[in-house]
Write a protein that holds these residues in place. Structure first.
Motif, PDB file in Angstrom:
ATOM      1  N   ALA A 170      15.514 -43.246  20.865  1.00 22.81           N
ATOM      2  CA  ALA A 170      15.919 -42.212  19.911  1.00 22.81           C
ATOM      3  C   ALA A 170      15.747 -40.821  20.510  1.00 22.81           C
ATOM      4  CB  ALA A 170      15.106 -42.349  18.629  1.00 22.81           C
ATOM      5  N   ALA A 171      14.614 -40.610  21.199  1.00 24.57           N
ATOM      6  CA  ALA A 171      14.366 -39.305  21.828  1.00 24.57           C
ATOM      7  C   ALA A 171      15.373 -39.048  22.948  1.00 24.57           C
ATOM      8  CB  ALA A 171      12.944 -39.248  22.364  1.00 24.57           C
ATOM      9  N   ALA A 172      15.682 -40.082  23.735  1.00 25.17           N
ATOM     10  CA  ALA A 172      16.647 -39.919  24.824  1.00 25.17           C
ATOM     11  C   ALA A 172      18.013 -39.525  24.282  1.00 25.17           C
ATOM     12  CB  ALA A 172      16.739 -41.214  25.624  1.00 25.17           C
ATOM     13  N   LEU A 173      18.439 -40.156  23.190  1.00 21.76           N
ATOM     14  CA  LEU A 173      19.719 -39.804  22.587  1.00 21.76           C
ATOM     15  C   LEU A 173      19.703 -38.379  22.049  1.00 21.76           C
ATOM     16  CD1 LEU A 173      20.496 -43.121  20.674  1.00 21.76           C
ATOM     17  CD2 LEU A 173      21.756 -42.209  22.640  1.00 21.76           C
ATOM     18  N   TRP A 174      18.606 -37.983  21.425  1.00 20.09           N
ATOM     19  CA  TRP A 174      18.529 -36.639  20.841  1.00 20.09           C
ATOM     20  C   TRP A 174      18.620 -35.553  21.907  1.00 20.09           C
ATOM     21  CZ3 TRP A 174      19.350 -34.001  16.710  1.00 20.09           C
ATOM     22  CH2 TRP A 174      18.836 -32.698  16.604  1.00 20.09           C
ATOM     23  N   PHE A 175      17.899 -35.739  23.013  1.00 18.62           N
ATOM     24  CA  PHE A 175      17.839 -34.692  24.019  1.00 18.62           C
ATOM     25  C   PHE A 175      18.987 -34.736  25.024  1.00 18.62           C
ATOM     26  CE2 PHE A 175      13.325 -34.676  22.722  1.00 18.62           C
ATOM     27  CZ  PHE A 175      13.197 -33.326  22.456  1.00 18.62           C
ATOM     28  N   ARG A 176      19.624 -35.905  25.217  1.00 16.02           N
ATOM     29  CA  ARG A 176      20.595 -35.988  26.302  1.00 16.02           C
ATOM     30  C   ARG A 176      22.004 -36.404  25.904  1.00 16.02           C
ATOM     31  NH1 ARG A 176      21.854 -33.655  29.742  1.00 16.02           N
ATOM     32  NH2 ARG A 176      22.255 -35.072  31.451  1.00 16.02           N
ATOM     33  N   LEU A 177      22.211 -36.851  24.681  1.00 14.08           N
ATOM     34  CA  LEU A 177      23.562 -37.216  24.285  1.00 14.08           C
ATOM     35  C   LEU A 177      24.421 -35.956  24.221  1.00 14.08           C
ATOM     36  CD1 LEU A 177      25.193 -39.742  23.377  1.00 14.08           C
ATOM     37  CD2 LEU A 177      24.817 -38.963  21.023  1.00 14.08           C
ATOM     38  N   PRO A 178      25.554 -35.924  24.917  1.00 11.89           N
ATOM     39  CA  PRO A 178      26.397 -34.727  24.876  1.00 11.89           C
ATOM     40  C   PRO A 178      27.050 -34.564  23.510  1.00 11.89           C
ATOM     41  CG  PRO A 178      27.503 -36.486  26.083  1.00 11.89           C
ATOM     42  CD  PRO A 178      26.109 -36.977  25.795  1.00 11.89           C
ATOM     43  N   GLY A 179      27.425 -33.330  23.222  1.00  7.63           N
ATOM     44  CA  GLY A 179      28.098 -33.067  21.960  1.00  7.63           C
ATOM     45  C   GLY A 179      27.278 -32.188  21.045  1.00  7.63           C
ATOM     46  N   SER A 180      27.760 -32.052  19.820  1.00 18.94           N
ATOM     47  CA  SER A 180      27.141 -31.155  18.851  1.00 18.94           C
ATOM     48  C   SER A 180      25.836 -31.726  18.312  1.00 18.94           C
ATOM     49  CB  SER A 180      28.102 -30.907  17.687  1.00 18.94           C
ATOM     50  OG  SER A 180      28.300 -32.111  16.953  1.00 18.94           O
ATOM     51  N   ARG A 181      25.059 -30.867  17.662  1.00 18.25           N
ATOM     52  CA  ARG A 181      23.823 -31.290  17.024  1.00 18.25           C
ATOM     53  C   ARG A 181      24.096 -32.329  15.934  1.00 18.25           C
ATOM     54  NH1 ARG A 181      18.527 -29.028  16.310  1.00 18.25           N
ATOM     55  NH2 ARG A 181      19.107 -27.468  17.860  1.00 18.25           N
ATOM     56  N   SER A 182      25.201 -32.158  15.207  1.00 18.93           N
ATOM     57  CA  SER A 182      25.545 -33.121  14.149  1.00 18.93           C
ATOM     58  C   SER A 182      25.815 -34.504  14.736  1.00 18.93           C
ATOM     59  CB  SER A 182      26.778 -32.632  13.381  1.00 18.93           C
ATOM     60  OG  SER A 182      26.514 -31.416  12.727  1.00 18.93           O
TER      61      SER A 182
END
Length: 339
Positions: free
Chosen positions: A21-33
């Protein structure tokens, strides 16, 4: 025994899914939404699978392992880059080259900071005579978070010319630093060479941080080796980008690695990770200026008040060293009057 194994498996799966979950939050490209949606979906799936796995549905654990494997494949395919819209203060990385007994540094930063985000931008090439190199100082800046500080190293040339090296996160425009994000490949690594009026002035006057300066006790040959190690590391980083890491690739661990690389016999110590304790570590290994206790060095080494008073003075580097152990012989009579 079976129940204990089941609890251990559930705990490991929970930790793995939390990391995901943390990896997706910090590194997934795209908007905050988009990141919020991805983390919410991941969390809902993780919770459902953990509950089913805890009830003995082992296929649920298998699905979690599969999800983590897919996430790890994506994670290890992430690559650092130099091609991003960088913040002005890390738009360029330091590089250097030897020219006989002189060192030419490119992209030395000399900003006139107005706020923490606004400055008069100025980069230039500077030339340093290595035969005049005679001092190395450790500069430690802290901002109130326990255990956390930023460490820089400044090289001096007969008390007249100074250049400070700072290992930093390479932030995007408008981006703020997060220690937690530093664990998750959120930032690239930057090595910046700067004028002391820039690097120290930013932290003392603009950010209001507590800044201390400690003169290091080093043979001249070791000073030269450490400076050239910085240049070599900076040149390598300019060719091949790297990720910053809060623990393994930061302002302290890189200094430690370079010092060991030039032959310094430095033991491992917890204070290498608790960066505001680094002066205590340097004192323990005999690296600070002799003849003073650690508390005296810390008290006399506080330079933030003086740095705020003489911000952008032409003799800034000389003034902030007045009263600092190891700089007693500084020619005070040659300093200009206070502005």
């Amino acid at each position: 025994m079976t129940q204990a194994i089941g609890l251990l498996v559930t705990l490991l799966m929970a930790m793995g899914m939390a990391w995901g979950a943390a990896a997706l939050w910090f590194r997934l490209p795209g908007s905050r939404s988009r990141r919020r949606l991805a983390v919410a979906c991941w969390g809902a799936a993780a919770l459902a699978l953990l509950l089913l796995g805890g009830q003995g549905q082992w296929w649920a654990n298998g699905i979690q392992v599969l999800l983590l494997l897919l996430l790890l494949i994506w994670w290890f395919r992430l690559r650092p880059t130099h091609d991003r819209p960088w913040s002005d203060d890390v738009a360029y990385l330091a590089t250097g080259e030897l020219q006989g007994s002189h060192l030419m540094l490119h992209h030395v930063r000399d900003f006139d900071w107005r706020t923490r985000d606004e400055a008069e931008v100025h980069w230039e090439a500077r030339r340093y005579d290595l035969d005049r190199l005679d001092s190395v100082d450790m500069i430690v800046s802290s901002w109130g978070r326990p255990g956390v500080a930023h460490v820089m190293v400044s090289f001096g040339f007969e008390g007249q010319q100074f250049v400070v090296f700072s290992v930093e996160v390479r932030r995007l425009k408008g981006e703020r630093f997060s220690e937690i994000g530093g664990f998750f490949r959120q930032y690239e690594l930057a090595i910046v060479a700067a004028d002391e009026r820039d690097a120290v002035g930013l932290r003392s006057k603009v950010r209001g941080e507590r800044v201390s300066l400690f003169r290091l006790r080093m043979p001249q040959a070791a000073m030269r080796s450490l400076l050239l190690a910085y240049v070599e590391e900076a040149n390598a980083l300019a060719k091949a980008p790297r990720f910053y890491n809060t623990i393994t690739a930061n302002c302290t661990t890189l200094i430690f690695a370079m010092a060991r690389g030039i032959g310094a016999r430095l033991p491992l110590d917890y204070r290498l990770l608790v960066t505001d304790r680094l002066p205590g570590y340097a004192f323990k290994v005999g690296g600070l200026w002799p003849g003073f206790t650690l508390s005296e060095l810390e008290m006399k080494g506080r330079i933030d008040d003086q740095a705020r008073r003489v911000h952008r003075a032409t003799d800034f580097s000389q003034r902030i060293r007045q009263g600092v152990p190891g700089w007693e012989s500084l020619d005070r009579a040659s300093l200009a009057q206070d502005p």
